[in-house]
Design a protein around this motif. Structure first.
Motif, PDB file in Angstrom:
ATOM      1  N   PHE A   1      -4.046   6.786   8.442  1.00  0.00           N
ATOM      2  CA  PHE A   1      -4.253   6.445   7.033  1.00  0.00           C
ATOM      3  C   PHE A   1      -5.435   7.183   6.430  1.00  0.00           C
ATOM      4  O   PHE A   1      -5.486   7.390   5.224  1.00  0.00           O
ATOM      5  N   ALA A   2      -6.381   7.593   7.250  1.00  0.00           N
ATOM      6  CA  ALA A   2      -7.508   8.375   6.742  1.00  0.00           C
ATOM      7  C   ALA A   2      -7.041   9.730   6.209  1.00  0.00           C
ATOM      8  O   ALA A   2      -7.704  10.336   5.365  1.00  0.00           O
ATOM      9  N   LEU A   3      -5.886  10.176   6.665  1.00  0.00           N
ATOM     10  CA  LEU A   3      -5.330  11.456   6.216  1.00  0.00           C
ATOM     11  C   LEU A   3      -4.580  11.335   4.884  1.00  0.00           C
ATOM     12  O   LEU A   3      -4.107  12.334   4.360  1.00  0.00           O
ATOM     13  N   ARG A   4      -4.455  10.120   4.355  1.00  0.00           N
ATOM     14  CA  ARG A   4      -3.830   9.838   3.062  1.00  0.00           C
ATOM     15  C   ARG A   4      -2.420  10.432   2.955  1.00  0.00           C
ATOM     16  O   ARG A   4      -2.146  11.247   2.079  1.00  0.00           O
ATOM     17  N   PRO A   5      -1.486  10.015   3.822  1.00  0.00           N
ATOM     18  CA  PRO A   5      -0.140  10.571   3.773  1.00  0.00           C
ATOM     19  C   PRO A   5       0.654  10.152   2.540  1.00  0.00           C
ATOM     20  O   PRO A   5       1.649  10.789   2.210  1.00  0.00           O
TER      21      PRO A   5
ATOM     22  N   LEU B   1      -0.288   5.444  -2.144  1.00  0.00           N
ATOM     23  CA  LEU B   1      -0.630   4.031  -2.014  1.00  0.00           C
ATOM     24  C   LEU B   1      -0.430   3.615  -0.572  1.00  0.00           C
ATOM     25  O   LEU B   1       0.617   3.887   0.020  1.00  0.00           O
ATOM     26  N   GLN B   2      -1.443   2.959  -0.010  1.00  0.00           N
ATOM     27  CA  GLN B   2      -1.379   2.557   1.390  1.00  0.00           C
ATOM     28  C   GLN B   2      -1.799   1.099   1.527  1.00  0.00           C
ATOM     29  O   GLN B   2      -2.641   0.618   0.786  1.00  0.00           O
ATOM     30  N   ALA B   3      -1.176   0.421   2.459  1.00  0.00           N
ATOM     31  CA  ALA B   3      -1.513  -0.975   2.736  1.00  0.00           C
ATOM     32  C   ALA B   3      -1.472  -1.195   4.239  1.00  0.00           C
ATOM     33  O   ALA B   3      -0.781  -0.486   4.959  1.00  0.00           O
TER      34      ALA B   3
END
Length: 101
Positions: A62-66, A69-71
């Motif tokens: 998730f640190a790579l921002r794929p 919006l992330q949860a």
């Protein structure tokens, strides 16, 4: 889309998820950068981490921002070593209007 970070254990629950998903991708042998690139290339707008902080989790993914919006699904505090956060309370000075002469 479902992306699996673990190889199939050939269990009935795993088979049910695989067959229920329109797109099921086993990325267990890929590194986090390759998985992030795949998610972005697939045009995913919302990515939900169902692993949380469990064994085999890839929190760096998730640190790579794929996705924009992330949860993350948090495990109940009884199953982690992290303490349960207490609710934040507003101090009386922050909620009292200023008075002046």
């Amino acid at each position: 889309f479902c992306y699996s970070l673990r190889q199939s254990d050939r269990s009935a629950p795993r088979a049910a998820v695989e067959s229920a998903a329109e797109h099921f991708v086993d990325v267990s042998s890929s590194d986090s950068a390759a998985i992030a690139a795949r998610i972005a290339a697939d045009g995913i707008h919302v990515c939900v981490d169902l692993n949380g902080f469990t064994s085999g989790a890839r929190t760096e993914l998730f640190a790579l921002r794929p996705s924009p919006l992330q949860a993350r699904r948090e495990a109940p505090s009884s199953t982690t070593s992290r303490p349960t956060p207490s609710p934040r309370r507003r101090s009386s000075s922050a909620s009292t209007p200023a008075t002046g002469a």
